[in-house]
Motif scaffolding. Structure first.
Motif, PDB file in Angstrom:
ATOM      1  N   ARG A 168      32.500   7.940   8.298  1.00 48.27           N
ATOM      2  CA  ARG A 168      33.650   7.297   9.062  1.00 48.27           C
ATOM      3  C   ARG A 168      33.927   6.150   8.642  1.00 48.27           C
ATOM      4  O   ARG A 168      35.350   5.874   8.336  1.00 48.27           O
ATOM      5  CB  ARG A 168      32.979   7.375  10.645  1.00 48.27           C
ATOM      6  N   HIS A 169      33.240   5.103   8.414  1.00 46.26           N
ATOM      7  CA  HIS A 169      33.659   3.618   8.046  1.00 46.26           C
ATOM      8  C   HIS A 169      34.323   3.851   6.648  1.00 46.26           C
ATOM      9  O   HIS A 169      35.482   3.065   6.438  1.00 46.26           O
ATOM     10  CB  HIS A 169      32.416   2.790   8.028  1.00 46.26           C
ATOM     11  N   ILE A 224      42.388   4.137  15.695  1.00 45.86           N
ATOM     12  CA  ILE A 224      41.092   4.974  15.583  1.00 45.86           C
ATOM     13  C   ILE A 224      40.635   5.615  16.961  1.00 45.86           C
ATOM     14  O   ILE A 224      40.789   5.173  17.921  1.00 45.86           O
ATOM     15  CB  ILE A 224      39.942   4.007  15.116  1.00 45.86           C
ATOM     16  N   VAL A 225      40.514   7.083  16.688  1.00 49.78           N
ATOM     17  CA  VAL A 225      40.278   7.787  17.957  1.00 49.78           C
ATOM     18  C   VAL A 225      38.689   8.150  17.752  1.00 49.78           C
ATOM     19  O   VAL A 225      38.314   8.813  16.802  1.00 49.78           O
ATOM     20  CB  VAL A 225      40.839   9.030  18.222  1.00 49.78           C
ATOM     21  N   ASN A 226      37.634   7.728  18.482  1.00 44.86           N
ATOM     22  CA  ASN A 226      36.238   7.737  18.233  1.00 44.86           C
ATOM     23  C   ASN A 226      35.715   8.208  19.675  1.00 44.86           C
ATOM     24  O   ASN A 226      36.260   8.218  20.534  1.00 44.86           O
ATOM     25  CB  ASN A 226      35.786   6.523  18.034  1.00 44.86           C
ATOM     26  N   ASP A 227      34.401   8.802  19.310  1.00 43.51           N
ATOM     27  CA  ASP A 227      33.678   9.067  20.663  1.00 43.51           C
ATOM     28  C   ASP A 227      32.703   8.026  21.018  1.00 43.51           C
ATOM     29  O   ASP A 227      31.902   8.197  22.082  1.00 43.51           O
ATOM     30  CB  ASP A 227      32.717  10.249  20.126  1.00 43.51           C
ATOM     31  N   HIS A 228      32.982   6.805  20.372  1.00 44.23           N
ATOM     32  CA  HIS A 228      32.354   5.802  21.014  1.00 44.23           C
ATOM     33  C   HIS A 228      33.008   4.498  20.973  1.00 44.23           C
ATOM     34  O   HIS A 228      33.896   4.445  20.239  1.00 44.23           O
ATOM     35  CB  HIS A 228      30.937   5.532  20.602  1.00 44.23           C
ATOM     36  N   GLU A 229      33.089   3.380  21.617  1.00 41.47           N
ATOM     37  CA  GLU A 229      33.550   1.996  21.341  1.00 41.47           C
ATOM     38  C   GLU A 229      33.110   1.602  19.863  1.00 41.47           C
ATOM     39  O   GLU A 229      32.116   1.475  19.762  1.00 41.47           O
ATOM     40  CB  GLU A 229      33.139   1.092  22.326  1.00 41.47           C
ATOM     41  N   PRO A 230      34.108   1.509  19.044  1.00 40.87           N
ATOM     42  CA  PRO A 230      33.826   1.090  17.751  1.00 40.87           C
ATOM     43  C   PRO A 230      33.411  -0.373  17.341  1.00 40.87           C
ATOM     44  O   PRO A 230      33.930  -1.212  16.314  1.00 40.87           O
ATOM     45  CB  PRO A 230      34.883   1.487  16.737  1.00 40.87           C
ATOM     46  N   LYS A 231      32.264  -1.156  18.125  1.00 42.59           N
ATOM     47  CA  LYS A 231      32.262  -2.387  18.031  1.00 42.59           C
ATOM     48  C   LYS A 231      31.665  -2.909  16.676  1.00 42.59           C
ATOM     49  O   LYS A 231      32.074  -3.858  15.868  1.00 42.59           O
ATOM     50  CB  LYS A 231      31.356  -2.726  19.186  1.00 42.59           C
ATOM     51  N   PRO A 232      30.782  -1.839  16.153  1.00 42.15           N
ATOM     52  CA  PRO A 232      30.312  -2.218  14.914  1.00 42.15           C
ATOM     53  C   PRO A 232      31.473  -2.298  13.660  1.00 42.15           C
ATOM     54  O   PRO A 232      31.158  -3.226  12.789  1.00 42.15           O
ATOM     55  CB  PRO A 232      29.103  -1.142  14.442  1.00 42.15           C
ATOM     56  N   GLU A 259      32.464  -5.261  11.459  1.00 41.17           N
ATOM     57  CA  GLU A 259      32.267  -5.142   9.976  1.00 41.17           C
ATOM     58  C   GLU A 259      33.783  -5.389   9.225  1.00 41.17           C
ATOM     59  O   GLU A 259      33.845  -6.202   8.220  1.00 41.17           O
ATOM     60  CB  GLU A 259      32.224  -3.470   9.630  1.00 41.17           C
ATOM     61  N   MET A 260      34.807  -5.129   9.922  1.00 39.65           N
ATOM     62  CA  MET A 260      36.103  -5.324   9.425  1.00 39.65           C
ATOM     63  C   MET A 260      36.543  -6.645   9.553  1.00 39.65           C
ATOM     64  O   MET A 260      37.180  -7.499   8.466  1.00 39.65           O
ATOM     65  CB  MET A 260      37.228  -4.509  10.374  1.00 39.65           C
ATOM     66  N   ALA A 261      36.042  -7.464  10.525  1.00 41.00           N
ATOM     67  CA  ALA A 261      36.287  -8.900  10.671  1.00 41.00           C
ATOM     68  C   ALA A 261      35.681  -9.710   9.585  1.00 41.00           C
ATOM     69  O   ALA A 261      36.037 -10.779   9.208  1.00 41.00           O
ATOM     70  CB  ALA A 261      35.847  -9.255  12.241  1.00 41.00           C
ATOM     71  N   ALA A 262      34.298  -9.020   9.225  1.00 43.20           N
ATOM     72  CA  ALA A 262      33.586 -10.035   8.132  1.00 43.20           C
ATOM     73  C   ALA A 262      34.067  -9.680   6.626  1.00 43.20           C
ATOM     74  O   ALA A 262      33.963 -10.529   5.968  1.00 43.20           O
ATOM     75  CB  ALA A 262      32.056  -9.648   8.348  1.00 43.20           C
ATOM     76  N   GLU A 263      34.555  -8.341   6.479  1.00 40.06           N
ATOM     77  CA  GLU A 263      34.789  -8.006   5.263  1.00 40.06           C
ATOM     78  C   GLU A 263      36.165  -7.831   4.798  1.00 40.06           C
ATOM     79  O   GLU A 263      36.653  -7.712   3.574  1.00 40.06           O
ATOM     80  CB  GLU A 263      34.082  -6.826   4.998  1.00 40.06           C
TER      81      GLU A 263
END
Length: 76
Positions: free
Chosen positions: A14-15, A33-41, A45-49
């Motif tokens: 996914r990532h 993004i449509v996902n089956d859970h809240e994509p906090k990780p 990741e996006m904020a850091a990288e």
């Protein structure tokens, strides 16, 4: 505004798929993004990288128990 439904994508892939889609966007666009859970990780990741990710414009809504829609804007 591109939309990417990753609910049927294996979690291990996914990532990478999301990063590729985000990189292909033009500045100022927003990837949904449509996902089956809240994509906090993924958010962290996006904020850091990813310098182009506008974390201030990020938002997420829960449409149902298994559908979350997250907005990942790209800086202009």
């Amino acid at each position: 505004m591109p939309t990417l439904d990753v609910r049927d994508v294996p979690p291990v892939d996914r990532h990478t798929k999301i990063h590729d889609e985000f990189a292909a966007m033009e500045p100022g666009e927003t990837l949904t993004i449509v996902n089956d859970h809240e994509p906090k990780p993924l958010f962290y990741e996006m904020a850091a990288e990813v310098d182009a990710f506008d974390e201030e414009g990020y938002s997420v809504t829960q449409e149902s128990a298994e559908e979350f829609r997250a907005e990942f804007p790209k800086r202009e």
